[in-house]
Design an enzyme around this catalytic site. Structure first.
Site, short mmCIF file in Angstrom:
data_model
loop_
_atom_site.label_atom_id
_atom_site.label_comp_id
_atom_site.label_asym_id
_atom_site.label_seq_id
_atom_site.Cartn_x
_atom_site.Cartn_y
_atom_site.Cartn_z
N ASP A 84 7.79 -3.42 -12.60
CA ASP A 84 6.46 -4.04 -12.68
C ASP A 84 6.04 -4.33 -14.11
OD1 ASP A 84 6.44 -3.67 -10.00
OD2 ASP A 84 4.77 -2.26 -9.94
N ARG A 85 5.19 -5.34 -14.25
CA ARG A 85 4.58 -5.62 -15.55
C ARG A 85 3.49 -4.60 -15.86
NH1 ARG A 85 3.23 -10.53 -14.86
NH2 ARG A 85 4.52 -11.65 -16.38
#
Length: 355
Positions: A84-85
């Site tokens: 994930d960012r």
């Protein structure tokens, strides 16, 4: 484009309504992921392996930064899985450098990316090579009865959760699935490799979730039935379930699980009620199924039940719950959280926690 809800993209919860409310990812540190890699690295070879910590950066963006700093093409940078960012993650990358010395990668490092260690190896890092991911999650602005939260967590630790593909797979408001439908109607594939991979994955994941949702609804996701295809937690191979296999004690230990389809070429090997369910799903979504077959993807299987390895929890503050656990590669921490609490948007206030 049609906006799809969480219920449409995933399916029913296994254990009833959530027993609290909380915020996840108020900060990147609230969602920490450590890749678990069981590969002995030789210390020599043409591939430079990097143990990288990133914050507020997705995996593809990190790969581009490393490629620019190393002065190589992006295709020479490899990684095992997407992270994930909006998270603090630590994962491996490899860069192919035949006949070249280790490059100066200082230009890649900033507040969003740090290289924690590096070593050489004879082979590149393959997709899916990591064995698992370790998670540390902090649920903040927590509202709920501690006894109910603990009871639900004990249930999750003992029985696992439905192994849905999480909302991240489908993009904002299900946009990745919408794109997949667009290409399926046109019977074409995107030319760009990253887009092609994203929309094919969204379509496959959606169909799997539809099968799993039906089995959660009728309660059969936790048990084997004749005609199922069974797989061990960490294995990609599977075998058919007869009467004897349905009584295998490893099912109760969460070592062995029924599986669902990841659509592709070839008829499903499932039988009985499982085959009938998969056929009904295909009949509801013929365009997506035919499109996945035409893309040349092989039929694969995914376990329906997600065992939660080493789940522990504590309350650092009255309104904070910290969870630590390990999941097999390719599985989503958010589907565990979904069985526990409703998530509020970061920054939204809620009633104080009542214990």
């Amino acid at each position: 484009m049609t906006v799809l809800t969480e219920q449409q993209l995933l399916g029913p919860r296994a254990y009833g309504a959530p027993v609290g409310r909380a915020v996840l990812k108020a900060t990147a540190e609230d969602f920490q992921v450590d890749e678990v890699l069981d590969i002995p690295l030789s210390g020599s070879g043409e591939h430079l392996w990097l143990w990288v910590e990133k914050r507020g950066l997705n995996t593809e963006e990190a790969a581009r930064k490393l490629a620019r700093a190393a002065g190589v093409q992006l295709r020479t940078v490899s990684y095992a899985g997407l992270k994930d960012r909006q998270a603090l993650t630590r994962q491996w990358f490899s860069i192919q450098l035949p006949g070249k010395a280790d490059p100066d990668l200082s230009a890649a490092q900033d507040d969003s990316l740090r290289i924690l260690s590096s070593t050489r190896h004879s082979r590149k890092l393959q997709r899916g090579a990591h064995a698992a991911n370790g998670f540390t999650l902090r649920l903040t602005q927590l509202a709920g009865e501690r006894g109910e939260l603990d009871s639900r967590l004990q249930q999750i630790a003992a029985q696992g959760v439905p192994n849905y593909f999480g909302l991240q797979r489908f993009g904002h408001d299900g946009g990745n699935l919408g794109q997949a439908r667009h290409y399926a109607v046109g019977k074409v594939l995107p030319e760009q490799r990253n887009i092609r991979s994203r929309v094919l994955s969204a379509a496959r994941s959606y169909l799997f979730n539809q099968v799993l949702a039906a089995r959660v609804a009728d309660g059969s996701w936790q048990r084997a039935q004749v005609g199922d295809l069974l797989a061990f937690t960490d294995s990609r191979s599977f075998f058919p379930a007869g009467e004897a296999e349905c009584g295998d004690p490893r099912l109760a230990l969460l070592d062995l699980h029924p599986t669902g389809p990841l659509w592709g070429e070839g008829a499903s090997p499932a039988g009985g009620a499982s085959a009938a369910l998969e056929q009904r799903t295909a009949e509801r979504e013929p365009l997506l199924c035919d499109w996945l077959v035409s893309a040349g993807l092989a039929h694969e299987r995914r376990i329906l039940r997600l065992p939660i390895g080493g789940l522990t929890w504590h309350y650092p503050e009255p309104d904070i719950l910290q969870l630590e656990f390990v999941l097999p590669a390719g599985c989503f921490a958010t589907v565990l959280v979904r069985e526990l609490v409703d998530l509020l948007p970061a920054g939204q206030t809620d009633n104080p926690c009542a214990f």
